[in-house]
Design an enzyme around this catalytic site. Sequence first.
Site, mmCIF file in Angstrom:
data_model
loop_
_atom_site.group_PDB
_atom_site.id
_atom_site.type_symbol
_atom_site.label_atom_id
_atom_site.label_comp_id
_atom_site.label_asym_id
_atom_site.label_seq_id
_atom_site.Cartn_x
_atom_site.Cartn_y
_atom_site.Cartn_z
ATOM 1 N N LYS A 152 0.832 -1.200 0.000
ATOM 2 C CA LYS A 152 0.000 0.000 0.000
ATOM 3 C C LYS A 152 0.874 1.260 0.000
ATOM 4 O O LYS A 152 2.013 1.262 0.477
ATOM 5 C CB LYS A 152 -0.931 -0.003 1.220
ATOM 6 C CG LYS A 152 -2.004 -1.095 1.184
ATOM 7 C CD LYS A 152 -3.071 -0.804 0.148
ATOM 8 C CE LYS A 152 -4.081 -1.937 -0.003
ATOM 9 N NZ LYS A 152 -4.974 -2.080 1.137
ATOM 10 N N ARG A 182 -3.680 -10.475 3.941
ATOM 11 C CA ARG A 182 -3.894 -10.517 2.488
ATOM 12 C C ARG A 182 -2.682 -9.882 1.801
ATOM 13 O O ARG A 182 -2.404 -8.696 2.001
ATOM 14 C CB ARG A 182 -5.183 -9.769 2.143
ATOM 15 C CG ARG A 182 -5.575 -9.797 0.673
ATOM 16 C CD ARG A 182 -6.890 -9.052 0.478
ATOM 17 N NE ARG A 182 -7.336 -9.069 -0.920
ATOM 18 C CZ ARG A 182 -6.974 -8.171 -1.831
ATOM 19 N NH1 ARG A 182 -6.182 -7.156 -1.481
ATOM 20 N NH2 ARG A 182 -7.423 -8.267 -3.073
#
Length: 291
Positions: free
Chosen positions: A228, A271
Amino acid sequence: MTTTAFTLEFGRFKLDLGPKACIMGILNTTPDSFSDGGKYTTLDKALTRAREMVAAGAHILDIGGESSRPFSQPVSEQEELDRTIPVIEAIADRIDIPISIDTVKAKVAKEALAAGGAIINDISAFEKDPGMVDVAVETGAPAVLMHMKGTPETMQVNPCYDDLMGEIITYLQERIDYVLEKGMSPKNIILDPGIGFGKTVAHNLVLIKELHQLTALGYPVLMGPSRKSFIRKVLGNVTGKKKDGPRDAGTEYGTLAACAASLLNGAHIIRVHDVEAVCAFSHIIDAIRNA
C-alpha cells in the site's frame, strides 16, 4: 500478544485462525490494479500464479476482477464475470485451498461460489449490493466485511475522522448487526478495517497500532497492508528518497513490517501479494506469539 483463536468450517474446508497466521494470496484478473494489474489476465497466467501461491504456502486465494485502487472506476457486472468465473472454474479443479471472490456485486459472488469459490470478500461490507447478504445466507459462505470511507473513486480525497477507531468499530458493528438480522451465522463473519481505503498515512499507522480494539469485537480480523502507498510514503519521509513503486525492495520490506505489526496486534488473516516471503516471515511471528 496472544491472539484469540477461531475455527471457520465451510463446505469441505476448515481454517484454524489465531495460533498461526492465515495467508490470503492476491490474484487480480484486472488490467488496472495498483500492483499487479495486467499480469494475470489470461487463464494460463492466472492458473500458473495460483499454483505458485499454493506451493508457497497460501491458505486462501483471493480473486478479484474489479480494481479498488484509489480513483479507480467500476466495471460492468458482465465484465467482472468474464474476468473471474473462468479463472475460478479452472483453479477450483486443480487446487485444494478455499477461493475467495473479491467483489461488491451479488451476482458475481453467487456465480463465483457456484464455480468453486468458497468465501465472499466485500469491500463495501454488503452495502453496495443488498442482495449480497442473501447470497451469503443461502450458501453458508464466510464473508469479509470491510470498512471503507467513501468509494474507490472518492475515498482518498481528504479522508477525515473525529475518532478513527471508534468510527470504524461502530460502522463494522452496525454491519455485523445487519447481517445477523438477515440470518447470517456469526461464525461466518470476518472483519477488515480497510487499510488504505479512505485513510491517510497517519490513519493507517494508528489502525495497525490500535488493532486490538477491533479484535475485541470477537470476530476474526483480516488485514491487507501489502504494497500500500502509505508504506512508500513513510519510507520516503524517513529516507528522503522517493520509492519507485509498489514492488520496489523497500516497499516489500515495509510490507513485511506492517504484516508483523498486524499479526502481533491480533490479526488472523493477512492478504498479500508476495505469499512466499510473507509465509516465511509469518512462521517466525507465529513462533514468537506461541512461545
